[in-house]
Design a protein around this motif. Sequence first.
Motif, PDB file in Angstrom:
ATOM      1  N   ARG A 412       0.938  -1.247  -0.198  1.00 17.91           N
ATOM      2  CA  ARG A 412       0.108  -0.048   0.040  1.00 17.91           C
ATOM      3  C   ARG A 412       0.730   1.301  -0.151  1.00 17.91           C
ATOM      4  N   GLN A 413       1.896   1.157   0.672  1.00 15.82           N
ATOM      5  CA  GLN A 413       2.945   2.381   0.731  1.00 15.82           C
ATOM      6  C   GLN A 413       3.392   2.615  -0.679  1.00 15.82           C
ATOM      7  N   ALA A 414       3.786   1.802  -1.336  1.00 13.13           N
ATOM      8  CA  ALA A 414       4.346   1.925  -2.616  1.00 13.13           C
ATOM      9  C   ALA A 414       3.324   2.394  -3.717  1.00 13.13           C
ATOM     10  N   TYR A 415       2.333   1.983  -3.856  1.00 16.40           N
ATOM     11  CA  TYR A 415       1.223   2.471  -4.707  1.00 16.40           C
ATOM     12  C   TYR A 415       0.544   3.717  -4.122  1.00 16.40           C
ATOM     13  N   GLY A 416       0.415   3.716  -2.711  1.00 13.44           N
ATOM     14  CA  GLY A 416      -0.172   5.099  -2.445  1.00 13.44           C
ATOM     15  C   GLY A 416       0.695   6.339  -2.644  1.00 13.44           C
ATOM     16  N   ALA A 417       2.142   6.301  -3.090  1.00 16.85           N
ATOM     17  CA  ALA A 417       2.549   7.697  -3.472  1.00 16.85           C
ATOM     18  C   ALA A 417       2.453   7.942  -4.969  1.00 16.85           C
ATOM     19  N   THR A 418       1.438   6.985  -5.568  1.00 12.45           N
ATOM     20  CA  THR A 418       1.246   7.298  -7.094  1.00 12.45           C
ATOM     21  C   THR A 418      -0.252   7.680  -7.335  1.00 12.45           C
ATOM     22  N   GLU A 419      -0.337   8.359  -8.391  1.00 12.58           N
ATOM     23  CA  GLU A 419      -1.677   8.335  -8.820  1.00 12.58           C
ATOM     24  C   GLU A 419      -2.044   8.619 -10.285  1.00 12.58           C
ATOM     25  N   LEU A 420      -3.199   8.318 -10.749  1.00 13.96           N
ATOM     26  CA  LEU A 420      -3.606   8.228 -12.052  1.00 13.96           C
ATOM     27  C   LEU A 420      -4.224   9.365 -12.570  1.00 13.96           C
ATOM     28  N   SER A 725      21.233   0.953  15.859  1.00 10.71           N
ATOM     29  CA  SER A 725      20.083   1.140  16.787  1.00 10.71           C
ATOM     30  C   SER A 725      18.992   0.784  16.362  1.00 10.71           C
ATOM     31  N   GLY A 726      18.656   0.450  15.023  1.00 11.65           N
ATOM     32  CA  GLY A 726      17.215   0.481  14.537  1.00 11.65           C
ATOM     33  C   GLY A 726      16.559   1.352  14.738  1.00 11.65           C
ATOM     34  N   THR A 727      16.943   2.854  14.775  1.00 12.61           N
ATOM     35  CA  THR A 727      16.257   3.800  14.571  1.00 12.61           C
ATOM     36  C   THR A 727      16.179   4.567  13.087  1.00 12.61           C
ATOM     37  N   GLN A 728      15.069   5.089  12.980  1.00 12.13           N
ATOM     38  CA  GLN A 728      15.103   5.826  11.682  1.00 12.13           C
ATOM     39  C   GLN A 728      16.116   7.033  11.403  1.00 12.13           C
ATOM     40  N   SER A 729      16.961   6.860  10.241  1.00 14.21           N
ATOM     41  CA  SER A 729      17.845   7.943   9.967  1.00 14.21           C
ATOM     42  C   SER A 729      17.373   8.883   9.119  1.00 14.21           C
ATOM     43  N   GLY A 730      16.069   8.881   8.653  1.00 13.81           N
ATOM     44  CA  GLY A 730      15.304   9.933   7.734  1.00 13.81           C
ATOM     45  C   GLY A 730      14.343   9.041   6.727  1.00 13.81           C
ATOM     46  N   PHE A 731      13.630   9.892   6.142  1.00  9.98           N
ATOM     47  CA  PHE A 731      12.764   9.403   5.109  1.00  9.98           C
ATOM     48  C   PHE A 731      11.433   8.437   5.738  1.00  9.98           C
ATOM     49  N   GLN A 732      10.340   8.438   5.151  1.00  8.76           N
ATOM     50  CA  GLN A 732       9.382   7.676   5.772  1.00  8.76           C
ATOM     51  C   GLN A 732       8.158   7.490   4.668  1.00  8.76           C
ATOM     52  N   ALA A 733       7.462   6.698   4.695  1.00  8.24           N
ATOM     53  CA  ALA A 733       6.294   6.552   3.766  1.00  8.24           C
ATOM     54  C   ALA A 733       6.735   6.468   2.336  1.00  8.24           C
ATOM     55  N   ARG A 734       7.860   6.361   1.868  1.00  9.12           N
ATOM     56  CA  ARG A 734       8.285   6.549   0.724  1.00  9.12           C
ATOM     57  C   ARG A 734       7.942   5.317  -0.102  1.00  9.12           C
ATOM     58  N   PRO A 735       7.646   5.519  -1.641  1.00  2.00           N
ATOM     59  CA  PRO A 735       7.272   4.442  -2.532  1.00  2.00           C
ATOM     60  C   PRO A 735       8.329   3.345  -2.575  1.00  2.00           C
ATOM     61  N   VAL A 736       9.740   3.794  -2.428  1.00  6.11           N
ATOM     62  CA  VAL A 736      10.807   2.896  -2.787  1.00  6.11           C
ATOM     63  C   VAL A 736      10.621   1.578  -1.901  1.00  6.11           C
ATOM     64  N   VAL A 737      10.042   1.326  -0.960  1.00  7.64           N
ATOM     65  CA  VAL A 737       9.571   0.193  -0.451  1.00  7.64           C
ATOM     66  C   VAL A 737       9.229  -0.789  -1.363  1.00  7.64           C
ATOM     67  N   GLY A 738       8.610  -0.214  -2.659  1.00 10.88           N
ATOM     68  CA  GLY A 738       8.271  -1.271  -3.560  1.00 10.88           C
ATOM     69  C   GLY A 738       9.438  -2.072  -3.950  1.00 10.88           C
ATOM     70  N   GLY A 739      10.716  -1.514  -3.513  1.00 11.75           N
ATOM     71  CA  GLY A 739      11.991  -2.421  -3.964  1.00 11.75           C
ATOM     72  C   GLY A 739      11.892  -3.843  -3.018  1.00 11.75           C
ATOM     73  N   ILE A 740      11.159  -3.937  -2.096  1.00 10.13           N
ATOM     74  CA  ILE A 740      11.113  -5.411  -1.259  1.00 10.13           C
ATOM     75  C   ILE A 740      10.679  -6.280  -2.106  1.00 10.13           C
ATOM     76  N   PHE A 741      10.153  -6.000  -3.224  1.00  8.43           N
ATOM     77  CA  PHE A 741       9.562  -6.986  -4.118  1.00  8.43           C
ATOM     78  C   PHE A 741      10.362  -7.609  -4.995  1.00  8.43           C
ATOM     79  N   ALA A 742      11.767  -7.215  -4.830  1.00  7.70           N
ATOM     80  CA  ALA A 742      12.769  -7.547  -5.771  1.00  7.70           C
ATOM     81  C   ALA A 742      12.743  -8.995  -6.022  1.00  7.70           C
ATOM     82  N   LEU A 743      12.723  -9.752  -5.044  1.00  3.89           N
ATOM     83  CA  LEU A 743      12.997 -11.091  -5.156  1.00  3.89           C
ATOM     84  C   LEU A 743      11.736 -11.593  -5.802  1.00  3.89           C
ATOM     85  N   LEU A 744      10.655 -11.190  -5.880  1.00  4.96           N
ATOM     86  CA  LEU A 744       9.017 -11.634  -6.388  1.00  4.96           C
ATOM     87  C   LEU A 744       9.438 -11.296  -7.913  1.00  4.96           C
TER      88      LEU A 744
END
Length: 748
Positions: A412-420, A725-744
């Motif tokens: 949802r985060q990946a698609y949610g940064a786009t619009e038609l 530390s497991g803490t955020q360095s910066g950025f949030q809600a970005r569509p680049v998490v679509g990259g998680i689908f790389a193996l798929l």
Amino acid sequence: MSESVNSPAAPGDGGEPRSDAGGVSRRGLLARSGAVGLGAAGVALLPGAVTGAQAAPATAPGLAAGSAPSAAAGHAPALPVFDPLRPPAVPLAVRSPYLSTWLAADLPAGHWPSFWTGRTTAMTGIARIDGTDYLFLGAPNIPNHPLPRGLVQRSLTLTATRSRYVLEGGGARLTLTFLSPVEPGDLRRQSIPMSYITAEVSSTDGKAHDVSLYFDISGEWAHGNSGTKIRWAQEQVPGTAGGPDLTSLSFTPDSPQVLSENGDTASWGTVVFSAANQSGLTWQIGADTDVRAAAVNNGKLADTVDSAQPRAINDRWPVFAFHVDLGSVHNSTRTATLSVGHVREPAVSYLGQQLPPLWKSYWSSWQQMAAFFHSDTRAAAARTSALDRAIQRDATAAGGAKYAALCALALRQAYGATELVSRGGKPWAFLKEISSDGNVSSVDVTYPTIPVFLYTDPAYLRLLLEPLLDYAENGGWPKEFAEHDLGSSYPNASGHNDGNEEDMPVEESANMILMVAAYLARADKSTAKAFAADHYAILKQWADYLVANALDPGYQNQTDDFTGFIAHSANLALKGILGIGAMAQVATAAGNATDATRYRATARDYAGQWVTKAQDTTPDHLKLAYDQPGTWSLKYNGYPDALLGLGLVPAAVAKEEADWYLTQVNQYGAPLDPRHSYTKGDWEMWTAAWLRGHPISQVLIDTLYDFATATPTRVPFSDWYDTVSGTQSGFQARPVVGGIFALLSLRE
């Protein structure tokens, strides 16, 4: 570049705390590095208990799929089960760059939902069960009526398209589902900027219980500045296609600033909150303290519209509320269905031309669209459940249960940064570079996102590429290499005809060619040939730039611009070389065998030289840059070699890198390079895909999962975080998490 800055809002008359936290520009973070310095750069944390995810048996996702067992009589309730992970922030209504509401806490009761920036977008939920009021969503303060009881959360189940809470109290169970559909291959439905909220109530003790539900949203959904005046209306919307009639409550800025933002929120457009009409439904628009008090004191709402409008969002905090008396709940489940949306016209501008949202090609008004959306509720639930199951099945096969959990969190985060949108009747897609620079369709943000589209809907990638190619071909872009973006500030794709932009010459030129080649590989032969031929001239121009510059890049910027410019970058050189190899595939698709042979030979020659130049003096890994012995970096740019089957990176080199990365892993992943302890989750998954079959692939999956489920930074999934530390360095809600689908994306 645009930055996210929000002014604090005053508390409402009811004493409700409001939180406004701005996003952070990636340029503004260039000087910060390391776990401590970058940890301080994150947005303000929202409240919420942090507990580790508990294992739960997998269930087939669906609107009403299973629930956790009740606590045994006489014992304290167990901690809620999080299946398949405890998300850093729970996606509630995530459908577009401006409909993006999350819950940055484990429990919905006692915490306000918020826009992706952290600014409150209040939503309240109260259940009355046999005369006792139970809070289940939000943090309202109702004068003279405390809410000492809250429904107990048994579980939160996250799938790719929905977040489902199971809550209990007073002998009743509430299953609360937030469904933001993703509709691959269906432009009409994908264009709808609306999200479902479904509440299902059943008895847990075999007894009958009188149950009613109250929901409201606040005027904060309409604008980033709570001092802004808004106006509102109520109307009855006739059903369509056999669907229910609706009661719709809508509100909009009184003086809309078209195609402008405030705190990353649209300064124009209409928020639409609708409920399917049913027996026992009442509604009201008015001050938060008045409307909520009416619900708890009277057991219903007044069906009235506050006449004191327009007025500021923070002037007696107007809310838009529904109350549903479900009557006696005993042997069957009772249901209430609502929706929330944000509609705008125009949607974006392109080189000065205002473009309508694509949904206007199918419906003449938002009322008609909302009626269709509600008539489609059951079918949408079935379609998205099938998509959820497919992603869970395929991702588990590709990388295991933790990998499937990451894919569920990312979709949802990946698609949610786009619009038609529609340009002269032709569909295009635009992407917002959320939380970093706010650019329009940044090439180096679109690029890491593409695995999700390659897996779900390659034609959607084409729609994202169309405006990028059009601008370079027809829009006045003056440079020989590819542009960085279509405009400095979403939603205005005003271009950079003066050439003044954040140049990334090798980066963006290679990105464009690689994305086109990936699309062509998934299109039918005739479509691929036509697309390659139509855009061949500009792609060849960029490829020739790479031939001249990619083997040993000069002092250039690249996508990880927070690390600064770099000369002789081995990873950037690899991307450029693979871009040349990809151009051979583009030439083949276009029917140009001569060019295909030339580009293929050049890529092979450069790849051989690259291995020699990049090899460290200790021959067990590759360097960060050719002139920096004793260094290394995550060569995530190896992924396109596997994706496109280019065969340019020798298997021995890939294994050498994989073995090295195993020695560099921290608690929450592998750093990008030894200069900092931070990493990028999208690039880790690109690396895991490139090196699939090697132990490092699973290690990268497992540590990214550990970050997502354990990070104390409660923001929508951050892709840039500290591996120590497991803490955020910066950025949030970005569509680049679509990259998680790389193996798929590598699966046949």
